[in-house]
Design a protein around this motif. Sequence first.
Motif, PDB file in Angstrom:
ATOM      1  N   ILE A 119      31.766  35.930  38.051  1.00  0.00           N
ATOM      2  CA  ILE A 119      31.323  36.249  36.690  1.00  0.00           C
ATOM      3  C   ILE A 119      29.822  36.021  36.565  1.00  0.00           C
ATOM      4  N   GLY A 120      29.354  34.880  37.081  1.00  0.00           N
ATOM      5  CA  GLY A 120      27.921  34.594  37.013  1.00  0.00           C
ATOM      6  C   GLY A 120      27.103  35.572  37.829  1.00  0.00           C
ATOM      7  N   ALA A 121      27.567  35.898  39.050  1.00  0.00           N
ATOM      8  CA  ALA A 121      26.837  36.826  39.902  1.00  0.00           C
ATOM      9  C   ALA A 121      26.769  38.213  39.261  1.00  0.00           C
ATOM     10  N   GLY A 122      27.873  38.634  38.647  1.00  0.00           N
ATOM     11  CA  GLY A 122      27.872  39.938  37.985  1.00  0.00           C
ATOM     12  C   GLY A 122      26.906  39.979  36.817  1.00  0.00           C
ATOM     13  N   ALA A 123      26.881  38.895  36.030  1.00  0.00           N
ATOM     14  CA  ALA A 123      25.958  38.861  34.888  1.00  0.00           C
ATOM     15  C   ALA A 123      24.508  38.866  35.356  1.00  0.00           C
ATOM     16  N   VAL A 124      24.188  38.120  36.413  1.00  0.00           N
ATOM     17  CA  VAL A 124      22.817  38.077  36.922  1.00  0.00           C
ATOM     18  C   VAL A 124      22.409  39.439  37.477  1.00  0.00           C
ATOM     19  N   HIS A 125      23.280  40.070  38.268  1.00  0.00           N
ATOM     20  CA  HIS A 125      22.943  41.368  38.842  1.00  0.00           C
ATOM     21  C   HIS A 125      22.765  42.426  37.753  1.00  0.00           C
ATOM     22  N   TRP A 126      23.588  42.354  36.735  1.00  0.00           N
ATOM     23  CA  TRP A 126      23.480  43.277  35.601  1.00  0.00           C
ATOM     24  C   TRP A 126      22.119  43.103  34.926  1.00  0.00           C
ATOM     25  N   ALA A 127      21.729  41.842  34.676  1.00  0.00           N
ATOM     26  CA  ALA A 127      20.464  41.594  33.990  1.00  0.00           C
ATOM     27  C   ALA A 127      19.268  42.019  34.833  1.00  0.00           C
ATOM     28  N   ARG A 128      19.325  41.812  36.141  1.00  0.00           N
ATOM     29  CA  ARG A 128      18.157  42.073  36.985  1.00  0.00           C
ATOM     30  C   ARG A 128      17.985  43.548  37.347  1.00  0.00           C
ATOM     31  N   THR A 129      19.059  44.311  37.313  1.00  0.00           N
ATOM     32  CA  THR A 129      18.954  45.692  37.779  1.00  0.00           C
ATOM     33  C   THR A 129      19.121  46.737  36.688  1.00  0.00           C
ATOM     34  N   LEU A 130      19.847  46.411  35.611  1.00  0.00           N
ATOM     35  CA  LEU A 130      20.152  47.444  34.614  1.00  0.00           C
ATOM     36  C   LEU A 130      19.588  47.142  33.232  1.00  0.00           C
ATOM     37  N   MET A 131      19.487  45.883  32.868  1.00  0.00           N
ATOM     38  CA  MET A 131      18.912  45.572  31.564  1.00  0.00           C
ATOM     39  C   MET A 131      17.395  45.730  31.616  1.00  0.00           C
ATOM     40  N   SER A 132      16.797  45.911  30.454  1.00  0.00           N
ATOM     41  CA  SER A 132      15.352  46.124  30.394  1.00  0.00           C
ATOM     42  C   SER A 132      14.599  44.902  30.905  1.00  0.00           C
ATOM     43  N   ASP A 133      13.557  45.141  31.731  1.00  0.00           N
ATOM     44  CA  ASP A 133      12.738  44.044  32.233  1.00  0.00           C
ATOM     45  C   ASP A 133      11.293  44.141  31.752  1.00  0.00           C
ATOM     46  N   VAL A 134      11.073  44.903  30.686  1.00  0.00           N
ATOM     47  CA  VAL A 134       9.723  45.043  30.135  1.00  0.00           C
ATOM     48  C   VAL A 134       9.364  43.766  29.392  1.00  0.00           C
ATOM     49  N   GLU A 135       8.231  43.168  29.768  1.00  0.00           N
ATOM     50  CA  GLU A 135       7.770  41.959  29.099  1.00  0.00           C
ATOM     51  C   GLU A 135       7.109  42.318  27.783  1.00  0.00           C
ATOM     52  N   VAL A 136       7.457  41.560  26.751  1.00  0.00           N
ATOM     53  CA  VAL A 136       6.925  41.809  25.415  1.00  0.00           C
ATOM     54  C   VAL A 136       6.268  40.540  24.913  1.00  0.00           C
ATOM     55  N   ALA A 137       5.018  40.632  24.487  1.00  0.00           N
ATOM     56  CA  ALA A 137       4.296  39.491  23.921  1.00  0.00           C
ATOM     57  C   ALA A 137       4.359  39.576  22.408  1.00  0.00           C
ATOM     58  N   ASP A 138       4.606  38.436  21.774  1.00  0.00           N
ATOM     59  CA  ASP A 138       4.697  38.408  20.321  1.00  0.00           C
ATOM     60  C   ASP A 138       3.942  37.182  19.822  1.00  0.00           C
TER      61      ASP A 138
END
Length: 360
Positions: A119-138
């Motif tokens: 479960i943890g490995a799937g969540a990490v792989h999902w976040a690193r490869t498919l979720m947005s990785d654009v850094e946003v400054a606020d």
Amino acid sequence: MSSQDIPEENLPEEQAAAHGAAGHGGTTALAKRVDDDPFHDPGLPAHKPRIQDIDERAAQRSERTVALLFTLSMLATVAFIACFVIFPVDKLVYIWPFGRVSALNFSLGWTLGAALFFIGAGAVHWARTLMSDVEVADDRHPIEASPEVKAKVLADLAAGNEESGFGRRKLIRNTMFGALALVPLTGVVLLRDLGPLPERKLRETLWAKGKQLINMNTHEPLRPEDITVGSLVFAMPEGLKEDDHNFQIEIGKAALMLVRIQPEDIKDKRELEWSHDGIVAFSKVCTHVGCPISLYEQQTHHVLCPCHQSTFDLSDGARVIFGPAGHALPQLQIGVNAQGNLEALGDFEEPVGASFWERG
């Protein structure tokens, strides 16, 4: 790092103007200021897209990988339940380099660990490869958010949900839900290891109609004349022996205490009817956490549990008058048999000891 290495759009307004005025020649005053300030804001680096961002086939491969990891978690959970059913508690197996270990504990540990890991490995792989990785400054803002900020947060949440692909990538979503739904079953299954179901064992004791009351000190049948006013006597059922393998279990439920009270001092009508010549019999097991009650005060007819000071009035149905106990001590109806010995006229009408979920 010099000002020439910083994109002009990332420089503060006054530095950008100076940078444009200085051109590309030599070391400027602005560059010296930047070099002398180790805490200047270098801005965000240019975003580099991942392969999944520009190649849909790569994104689909990552999606299948995440789904596979969640599926492996589900299979590990099923294996956990299967191992719990298959392996007996006393089965030992040789596992190098641990030696002989419990097959049940070893298999449960590995399968549960695998279920949580995937479960943890799937969540990490999902976040690193498919979720947005654009850094946003606020910029920092006041603690109390303005309506505009609240609207921005909601918009960011909606954008994050869209960028994660949670709604579009149904394969990931469904397998993740499946893995998260199955993992808690491991805890439910482990509850079975608490022991066999009690069935009627918590509601029944060895007391029954006709069983004599045996003095726990002399091991002789009790007679009414053995119990004097002011004394506290402990009894156990006829037929129970201290060398029985289940003695501790049975005496923990059937332990009895008897006192003699003047009949006119007994306030509870049913207590008087269930007594014999002022002799009343109550469970010796405290209704708080099951400690043995042993302290009796003759003048008030109160008994005290030494563990947490629950106090019961033996002249008024053994009701609780102080302490954390939840209900009165159960009373045993007694009489005298043909031999003149005290005997029980049945079992307790309610469970003895501490409360439990199914207790009425």
